[in-house]
Design an enzyme around this catalytic site. Structure first.
Site, mmCIF file in Angstrom:
data_model
loop_
_atom_site.group_PDB
_atom_site.id
_atom_site.type_symbol
_atom_site.label_atom_id
_atom_site.label_comp_id
_atom_site.label_asym_id
_atom_site.label_seq_id
_atom_site.Cartn_x
_atom_site.Cartn_y
_atom_site.Cartn_z
ATOM 1 N N ASP A 19 0.782 -1.087 0.027
ATOM 2 C CA ASP A 19 0.013 -0.135 -0.067
ATOM 3 C C ASP A 19 0.958 1.389 -0.017
ATOM 4 O OD1 ASP A 19 0.766 -0.704 2.360
ATOM 5 O OD2 ASP A 19 -0.602 1.008 3.400
ATOM 6 N N GLU A 20 0.188 2.277 -0.403
ATOM 7 C CA GLU A 20 0.739 3.625 -0.382
ATOM 8 C C GLU A 20 2.371 3.875 -0.608
ATOM 9 O OE1 GLU A 20 -2.089 5.658 3.267
ATOM 10 O OE2 GLU A 20 -0.336 4.333 3.819
ATOM 11 N N VAL A 21 2.883 3.218 -1.943
ATOM 12 C CA VAL A 21 4.079 3.499 -2.256
ATOM 13 C C VAL A 21 3.976 4.896 -2.718
ATOM 14 C CG1 VAL A 21 5.587 2.821 -4.094
ATOM 15 C CG2 VAL A 21 4.077 1.016 -3.198
#
Ligand SMILES: *[C@@H]1O[C@H](CO)[C@@H](O)[C@H](O)[C@H]1NC(C)=O
Ligand SMILES: *[C@@H]1O[C@H](CO)[C@@H](O)[C@H](O)[C@H]1NC(C)=O
Ligand SMILES: *[C@@H]1O[C@H](CO)[C@@H](O)[C@H](O)[C@H]1NC(C)=O
Ligand SMILES: *[C@@H]1O[C@H](CO)[C@@H](O)[C@H](O)[C@H]1NC(C)=O
Ligand SMILES: *[C@@H]1O[C@H](CO)[C@@H](O)[C@H](O)[C@H]1NC(C)=O
Ligand SMILES: *[C@@H]1O[C@H](CO)[C@@H](O)[C@H](O)[C@H]1NC(C)=O
Ligand SMILES: *[C@@H]1O[C@H](CO)[C@@H](O)[C@H](O)[C@H]1NC(C)=O
Ligand SMILES: *[C@@H]1O[C@H](CO)[C@@H](O)[C@H](O)[C@H]1NC(C)=O
Ligand SMILES: *[C@@H]1O[C@H](CO)[C@@H](O)[C@H](O)[C@H]1NC(C)=O
Ligand SMILES: *[C@@H]1O[C@H](CO)[C@@H](O)[C@H](O)[C@H]1NC(C)=O
Length: 593
Positions: free
Chosen positions: A364-366
């Site tokens: 998630d949330e790279v």
């Protein structure tokens, strides 16, 4: 026929308060009592449930053997059932409920049997398993275990639980424990709704809680207590979000610096033995522990031990480079990172394999800006990053598969990055967009639901950041990004599979309710989870709609949940109240709008 009976009882009676609600349930109004001489058998063999009486320094002590062994290799279906029967009867006999909160004030006597009435006792609990457990029973892929059970209690006192698997029998025992009350005098333990006939099975096969044990430290005892409460609610997965940017609380013998430098304090980390204990504790309660090491984002903490592996370590301003400080991501085109991951997975995965079919690699949330500062990439362009991320994911997933496990990823890997995933991969959505769940199944992948607008139990506590004089007005009154609070009614309203075709539905393994730990720790975790997670538990087990396709009603759910809450408190979990006693003492019409 049973449908109308359930409907009738739900609205006009205080009895039948099972949670999660079973598929089929009929009952009568005959009173039976239960005493510690009840004979319990499993497939014809005697079940030696405790308490076993010991003489301790001249004092007699009753010891309940709630878990026979933590040695998984020594588990048998029989030992799992025997310990579960012990836990169930311990609850029935020593942690039961005098339901004064659930009846009009001073009218409990109308509900309770007369203390001096002639007592018919439940003489036997006969447990029958119709199938044979396999290795898959204890570390299943979604759908691999038949978790159904039947439960009957006849008016002459014969109780029977049957299940195809031992897991189904565990669920049947949980239901059994919810059928009994304690008399307000010392008259004993009774059920006042015999004959009972229950036939039950879950709607979704993956019913999980995801708890973040990185942002704050949780001792093992806090996790095992959570496992107990999950089992009472018929959950079957515990997803441990093990590591994040802020701490690395897991010992990895092959890479000892990780927890030595990355735990909040030396000693605040789980040893391999701690983790095996958690895994086997859960396994013997029908719960599969799934470990997540989130990557390539949320990995800044690795930089404390191995700074050469992390790009944009502590980069400022942090809100450019990560969703939460401290920033830093695994470099994306570095052979040193590959070597590190290979060592890490070689250490962890064999310790996961005996207990789980899955390993979760996050995703998630790279943050693309970090890769401008990554000397192995020096770009934030999708065209550059996407093939590198694909390679990163493929390497990880190949290694996971080679260890006999199935990968789970957060939805961004598919929905944001459009990476190519294997058909085996379970894609966990969290509501990046309102169509997240549909997007995954439309792409033909298996999905887990658990939208941040409904099932994030951390939301609504307000910001955890402090604001400067300059930003004070901007953020006033300091609501968090996912406020408001997900109260149990909102949790209960979540309908992730609305409008899905049967074909799409077949790709929905189930879902998870989430608790991120920025503002939760062992002191508050029970209150944060319960009873709101129970509301998710009923959606996962029973579904948002009843058998006639109607949305389940808060008016039906509320008194049942209030009763479950009382039972959980008696079993030692600090669940919050569902309503004030005025409401629980009245029928659903009084406190409704
Ligand atoms: C429920 O409460 C209302 C209001 O007190 C009362 O009129 C009604 O008779 C009650 N219904 C039942 C089934 O007890
Ligand atoms: C675990 O149980 C297995 C099978 O009974 C046994 O061989 C093994 O020695 C036990 N391990 C420990 C650590 O007790
Ligand atoms: C049980 O006790 C009640 C009073 O609490 C009394 O009226 C009744 O006669 C008693 N019944 C029997 C069978 O002793
Ligand atoms: C439970 O009851 C149903 C309906 O009577 C039956 O089809 C099923 O086989 C039973 N399951 C078990 C495990 O006994
Ligand atoms: C990745 O690293 C290799 C070897 O160090 C280099 O040849 C290649 O250009 C790099 N790729 C990107 C996108 O920077
Ligand atoms: C990439 O970096 C440039 C330069 O910092 C910036 O202007 C642009 O918005 C960034 N692109 C993305 C997608 O963040
Ligand atoms: C992924 O596909 C969607 C829909 O086609 C598109 O909007 C998005 O830009 C794509 N993302 C990437 C990183 O290619
Ligand atoms: C913030 O405001 C308070 C009073 O409103 C003032 O005393 C303080 O010096 C200010 N701090 C900064 C860093 O400006
Ligand atoms: C059922 O609940 C969903 C939300 O969970 C809502 O969108 C829908 O309108 C409800 N249907 C009915 C018939 O009330
Ligand atoms: C389901 O369909 C109804 C009516 O078409 C729509 O209002 C609702 O938003 C849809 N729900 C979901 C979750 O897509």
């Amino acid at each position: 026929m049973w449908l109308s009976i359930v409907w009738f009882c739900a609205f006009f009676s205080f009895t039948q308060a099972l949670w999660p609600v079973p598929v089929e349930f009929t009952s009568g109004n005959t009173v039976l009592w239960i005493a510690p001489n009840v004979k319990v058998t499993y497939n014809g063999g005697n079940v030696r449930w405790s308490p076993q009486t010991y003489d301790k320094n001249g004092q007699t002590e009753n010891v309940w053997i709630e878990q026979l062994t933590t040695n998984t290799s020594a588990y048998t279906s029989h030992s799992i059932i025997e310990a579960a029967v012990t836990r169930t009867l311990k609850t029935v006999f020593t942690q039961n409920l005098v339901p004064w909160k659930l009846h009009p004030r001073n009218e409990l006597y109308k509900f309770e049997p007369a203390a001096n009435s002639t007592k018919t006792y439940i003489s036997s609990l006969t447990i029958t398993q119709t199938g044979t457990d396999t290795v898959d029973t204890f570390k299943p892929l979604a759908g691999a275990v038949d978790e159904s059970y039947n439960l009957t209690i006849t008016e002459d006192g014969k109780a029977v639980i049957s299940g195809v698997s031992s897991t189904g029998i565990l669920h049947g025992l949980q239901t059994f424990s919810q059928l009994f009350y304690q008399h307000s005098t010392d008259a004993g333990i009774y059920i006042n709704m015999a004959p009972v006939a229950i036939s039950d099975a879950p709607k979704f096969s993956h019913r999980g809680l995801n708890i973040d044990i990185s942002r704050n430290w949780y001792p093992v005892s806090s996790i095992t207590k959570t496992i107990d409460a999950l089992s009472w609610n018929k959950f079957n997965r515990l997803h441990l979000h093990m590591t994040d940017a802020q701490s690395w609380p897991m010992d990895v013998p092959a890479l000892p610096e990780l927890s030595k430098k990355g735990a909040y304090q030396v000693g605040l980390s789980y040893s391999p033995a701690d983790i095996a204990y958690i895994q086997s504790y859960a396994q013997s309660r029908g719960i599969e522990v799934i470990i997540e090491i989130d990557m390539p984002g949320h990995t800044s903490v690795i930089g404390l031990a191995y700074p050469e592996l992390i790009a944009a370590q502590d980069a400022q301003p942090w809100d450019t480079y990560c969703a939460e400080p401290p920033c830093g991501q695994l470099k994306l085109n570095s052979s040193a990172v590959d070597t590190f991951l290979e060592t890490l997975f070689d250490d962890i995965l064999p310790r996961v394999y005996p207990y789980s079919a899955y390993f979760h690699t996050g995703g998630d949330e790279v943050n693309v800006q970090d890769y401008l500062l990554d000397e192995t990439v020096q770009s934030n362009l999708t065209s550059v990053l996407k093939p590198l991320l694909q390679k990163f994911l493929d390497r990880n997933h190949d290694q996971i598969r080679s260890k006999g496990l199935t990968p789970i990823v957060w939805e961004e890997m598919l929905n944001t990055w459009n990476l190519t995933l294997g058909d085996d991969v379970l894609v966990q959505t969290w509501g990046v967009t309102p169509t997240s769940v549909h997007d995954v199944v439309a792409a033909g992948h298996k999905v887990l639901f658990g939208d941040s607008s409904f099932w994030y139990l951390d939301c609504g506590k307000g910001q955890w950041l402090d604001f400067t004089n300059e930003s004070f007005q901007t953020y006033y009154p300091f609501a968090d990004y996912c406020s408001p609070t997900k109260n149990w009614r909102l949790v209960y309203s979540y309908d992730p599979t609305a409008n899905m075709t049967a074909e799409e539905l077949a790709l929905v393994a189930g879902g998870e309710v989430h608790l991120w730990s920025e503002q939760t720790d062992p002191v508050s975790v029970e209150y944060m989870l319960w009873p709101r997670a129970s509301a998710a538990g009923e959606i996962l087990w029973s579904g948002r709609q009843d058998a006639s396709g109607q949305n389940r009603s808060q008016l039906d759910a509320s008194p049942r949940l209030a009763e479950l809450r009382e039972r959980m408190v008696n079993r030692g979990v600090a669940a919050g109240p569902v309503q004030m006693v005025f409401c629980t003492q009245h029928n659903a019409t009084e406190c409704s709008l």
